[in-house]
Design an enzyme around this catalytic site. Structure first.
Site, PDB file in Angstrom:
ATOM      1  N   ASN A   9       1.086  -6.106   6.750  1.00  0.00           N
ATOM      2  CA  ASN A   9      -0.007  -6.630   5.783  1.00  0.00           C
ATOM      3  C   ASN A   9       0.704  -5.687   4.924  1.00  0.00           C
ATOM      4  O   ASN A   9      -0.514  -4.730   5.280  1.00  0.00           O
ATOM      5  CB  ASN A   9      -0.886  -7.348   6.690  1.00  0.00           C
ATOM      6  CG  ASN A   9      -2.268  -7.528   5.708  1.00  0.00           C
ATOM      7  OD1 ASN A   9      -2.155  -7.483   4.444  1.00  0.00           O
ATOM      8  ND2 ASN A   9      -3.372  -7.298   6.399  1.00  0.00           N
ATOM      9  N   TRP A  10       0.182  -5.836   3.584  1.00  0.00           N
ATOM     10  CA  TRP A  10       0.091  -4.588   2.368  1.00  0.00           C
ATOM     11  C   TRP A  10      -1.330  -3.828   1.744  1.00  0.00           C
ATOM     12  O   TRP A  10      -1.250  -3.472   1.265  1.00  0.00           O
ATOM     13  CB  TRP A  10       1.386  -5.042   1.366  1.00  0.00           C
ATOM     14  CG  TRP A  10       2.378  -5.180   1.578  1.00  0.00           C
ATOM     15  CD1 TRP A  10       3.249  -5.057   2.380  1.00  0.00           C
ATOM     16  CD2 TRP A  10       3.678  -5.007   0.560  1.00  0.00           C
ATOM     17  NE1 TRP A  10       5.133  -5.053   2.692  1.00  0.00           N
ATOM     18  CE2 TRP A  10       4.926  -5.137   1.628  1.00  0.00           C
ATOM     19  CE3 TRP A  10       4.078  -4.922  -0.528  1.00  0.00           C
ATOM     20  CZ2 TRP A  10       6.367  -4.978   1.305  1.00  0.00           C
ATOM     21  CZ3 TRP A  10       4.774  -4.803  -1.312  1.00  0.00           C
ATOM     22  CH2 TRP A  10       5.915  -5.190  -0.840  1.00  0.00           C
ATOM     23  N   LYS A  11      -2.056  -4.984   2.238  1.00  0.00           N
ATOM     24  CA  LYS A  11      -3.320  -4.814   1.977  1.00  0.00           C
ATOM     25  C   LYS A  11      -4.041  -4.957   0.604  1.00  0.00           C
ATOM     26  O   LYS A  11      -2.337  -5.288  -0.258  1.00  0.00           O
ATOM     27  CB  LYS A  11      -4.070  -4.545   2.552  1.00  0.00           C
ATOM     28  CG  LYS A  11      -3.727  -4.137   4.056  1.00  0.00           C
ATOM     29  CD  LYS A  11      -4.648  -3.381   5.008  1.00  0.00           C
ATOM     30  CE  LYS A  11      -4.639  -3.947   6.637  1.00  0.00           C
ATOM     31  NZ  LYS A  11      -5.897  -3.070   7.325  1.00  0.00           N
ATOM     32  N   HIS A  96      -8.248 -12.213   8.718  1.00  0.00           N
ATOM     33  CA  HIS A  96      -8.113 -11.141   8.880  1.00  0.00           C
ATOM     34  C   HIS A  96      -9.680 -10.120   9.422  1.00  0.00           C
ATOM     35  O   HIS A  96     -10.565 -10.906   8.259  1.00  0.00           O
ATOM     36  CB  HIS A  96      -7.181 -10.187   8.044  1.00  0.00           C
ATOM     37  CG  HIS A  96      -7.112  -9.011   8.216  1.00  0.00           C
ATOM     38  ND1 HIS A  96      -8.018  -8.228   8.026  1.00  0.00           N
ATOM     39  CD2 HIS A  96      -5.796  -8.444   8.534  1.00  0.00           C
ATOM     40  CE1 HIS A  96      -7.283  -6.728   8.515  1.00  0.00           C
ATOM     41  NE2 HIS A  96      -6.323  -6.727   9.371  1.00  0.00           N
ATOM     42  N   GLU A  98     -10.726  -7.888   7.917  1.00  0.00           N
ATOM     43  CA  GLU A  98     -11.779  -7.283   6.296  1.00  0.00           C
ATOM     44  C   GLU A  98     -12.101  -8.108   5.786  1.00  0.00           C
ATOM     45  O   GLU A  98     -12.914  -8.522   4.953  1.00  0.00           O
ATOM     46  CB  GLU A  98     -10.126  -6.545   5.703  1.00  0.00           C
ATOM     47  CG  GLU A  98     -10.119  -5.169   6.291  1.00  0.00           C
ATOM     48  CD  GLU A  98      -8.624  -5.070   6.734  1.00  0.00           C
ATOM     49  OE1 GLU A  98      -7.810  -5.199   5.568  1.00  0.00           O
ATOM     50  OE2 GLU A  98      -8.195  -3.797   6.479  1.00  0.00           O
ATOM     51  N   GLU A 168      -6.175  -8.348  16.465  1.00  0.00           N
ATOM     52  CA  GLU A 168      -6.287  -6.882  15.782  1.00  0.00           C
ATOM     53  C   GLU A 168      -7.223  -7.035  16.290  1.00  0.00           C
ATOM     54  O   GLU A 168      -8.873  -7.520  15.987  1.00  0.00           O
ATOM     55  CB  GLU A 168      -6.307  -7.472  14.224  1.00  0.00           C
ATOM     56  CG  GLU A 168      -5.266  -7.644  13.927  1.00  0.00           C
ATOM     57  CD  GLU A 168      -5.053  -7.507  12.773  1.00  0.00           C
ATOM     58  OE1 GLU A 168      -3.731  -6.780  12.605  1.00  0.00           O
ATOM     59  OE2 GLU A 168      -5.398  -8.037  12.387  1.00  0.00           O
ATOM     60  N   GLY A 174      -6.314   0.516  11.331  1.00  0.00           N
ATOM     61  CA  GLY A 174      -6.743   2.200  10.011  1.00  0.00           C
ATOM     62  C   GLY A 174      -7.117   3.539  10.434  1.00  0.00           C
ATOM     63  O   GLY A 174      -7.752   3.931   9.566  1.00  0.00           O
ATOM     64  N   SER A 214      -3.149  -0.013  14.032  1.00  0.00           N
ATOM     65  CA  SER A 214      -2.420   1.466  14.354  1.00  0.00           C
ATOM     66  C   SER A 214      -1.490   1.366  15.114  1.00  0.00           C
ATOM     67  O   SER A 214      -1.392   1.881  15.975  1.00  0.00           O
ATOM     68  CB  SER A 214      -3.825   2.471  15.050  1.00  0.00           C
ATOM     69  OG  SER A 214      -4.679   2.254  13.555  1.00  0.00           O
ATOM     70  N   GLY A 235      -0.625  -2.496   9.452  1.00  0.00           N
ATOM     71  CA  GLY A 235      -1.087  -2.069   8.234  1.00  0.00           C
ATOM     72  C   GLY A 235      -0.419  -0.992   7.405  1.00  0.00           C
ATOM     73  O   GLY A 235       0.632  -1.100   6.979  1.00  0.00           O
ATOM     74  N   GLY A 236      -0.624  -0.155   7.832  1.00  0.00           N
ATOM     75  CA  GLY A 236      -0.428   0.941   6.886  1.00  0.00           C
ATOM     76  C   GLY A 236       0.628   2.161   7.256  1.00  0.00           C
ATOM     77  O   GLY A 236       1.245   2.104   6.322  1.00  0.00           O
TER      78      GLY A 236
HETATM   79  P1  13P Z   1      -3.489  -0.728  10.660  1.00  0.00           P
HETATM   80  O1  13P Z   1      -2.155  -0.862  11.221  1.00  0.00           O
HETATM   81  O2  13P Z   1      -3.798  -0.321   9.701  1.00  0.00           O
HETATM   82  O3  13P Z   1      -4.246  -0.209  11.616  1.00  0.00           O
HETATM   83  O4  13P Z   1      -3.714  -2.583  10.494  1.00  0.00           O
HETATM   84  C1  13P Z   1      -3.779  -3.230  10.954  1.00  0.00           C
HETATM   85  C2  13P Z   1      -3.925  -3.966  10.311  1.00  0.00           C
HETATM   86  O5  13P Z   1      -5.031  -4.438   9.904  1.00  0.00           O
HETATM   87  C3  13P Z   1      -2.583  -5.670   9.276  1.00  0.00           C
HETATM   88  O6  13P Z   1      -3.295  -6.576   9.427  1.00  0.00           O
END
Ligand code: 13P
Length: 251
Positions: A9-11, A96, A98, A168, A174, A214, A235-236
């Site tokens: 997920n590149w966000k 998600h 967020e 998640e 994050g 993470s 994510g990251g």
């Molecule tokens: P991180 O891997 O940066 O914690 O993010 C997870 C995420 O929200 C994937 O959708």
């Protein structure tokens, strides 16, 4: 046997050029690997179309990070399922944390988005997860149960054949704090049992449940070796080809 799936997920990261550079690096690293899993990237809307071109002939598949619940109409700034499909998307992340916290999406809206995705042949990656406060108050299972049942309200198991769930925990997103493999496995098992009760054993056994929060190459192997963890939503660590490929290799 469930085939594992690793999704990135590149966000809100990577413009068009950065997207192409990252995909080229990923494709190169994956080319000679024998993969035992599916690989999906979810770039921002603006990069989807070019990403679809860039992944032709590679082992990478395409997903989006969100969609609008209506088919079309006067919804300025929104993107429909049909538009995503036309770019070459096969998957779409829905619900998600967020989106739930920053954009106030609730279970009812998420339920409509899952419906819209399925009606347009997009595979929903439906996210659920508890807040730190909820875990500390020992209501993780209650929260997950209400998110899962709320999001899937009114569906039959046949309609949900393409569904993927991502667990998640919000406190792990994050933050660098990962759920321990045992903590994650407990919730994944809980979700699978819940789906068995709500639908059937056959349905629950087939469904992919990804873990997110993470995930990095240093912890992915142990997480992915748990019985009920069928992949990762990253994510990251998916923003760098080396770390994303490291996670893919551990699957
Ligand atoms: P991180 O891997 O940066 O914690 O993010 C997870 C995420 O929200 C994937 O959708």
């Amino acid at each position: 046997m469930r085939t594992k799936l690793i999704a990135g997920n590149w966000k809100m990261n990577n413009d068009l050029n950065e997207s192409k550079v990252l995909i080229a690096k990923l494709a190169k690293s994956l080319k000679d690997l024998e993969l035992n899993c599916e690989v999906v990237i979810c770039p921002p809307y603006t990069s989807l179309s070019e990403s679809a071109t860039a992944i032709v002939g590679t082992k990478i598949k395409l997903g989006a990070q969100n969609l609008h619940q209506e088919e079309s109409g006067a919804y300025t700034g929104e993107v429909s399922a049909k538009m995503l499909l036309s770019t070459g998307c096969e998957y779409v992340i829905i619900g998600h944390s967020e989106r739930r916290t920053i954009f106030k999406e609730n279970d009812e809206l998420i339920n409509k988005k899952i419906d819209r995705a399925l009606k347009n042949n997009l595979k929903p990656i439906f996210c659920v997860g508890e807040l730190l406060e909820e875990r500390e108050n020992n209501i993780t299972e209650k929260v997950i149960e209400s998110q899962v049942l709320g999001g899937l309200n009114g569906f039959s198991e046949n309609e949900l054949a393409d569904l993927i769930i991502a667990y998640e925990p919000v406190w792990a997103i994050g933050t660098g704090k990962t759920a321990t493999p045992e903590q994650a496995e407990d919730v994944h098992k809980f979700i699978r049992d819940l789906l068995e009760k709500r639908f059937s054993k056959e349905f629950a056994e087939k469904l992919l449940i990804l873990y997110g929060g993470s995930v990095k190459p240093e912890n992915s192997k142990e997480l992915l070796s748990q019985k009920n963890i069928d992949g990762a939503l990253v994510g990251g660590a998916c923003l760098k080809a080396e770390s994303f490929v490291g996670i893919i290799q551990s699957a």
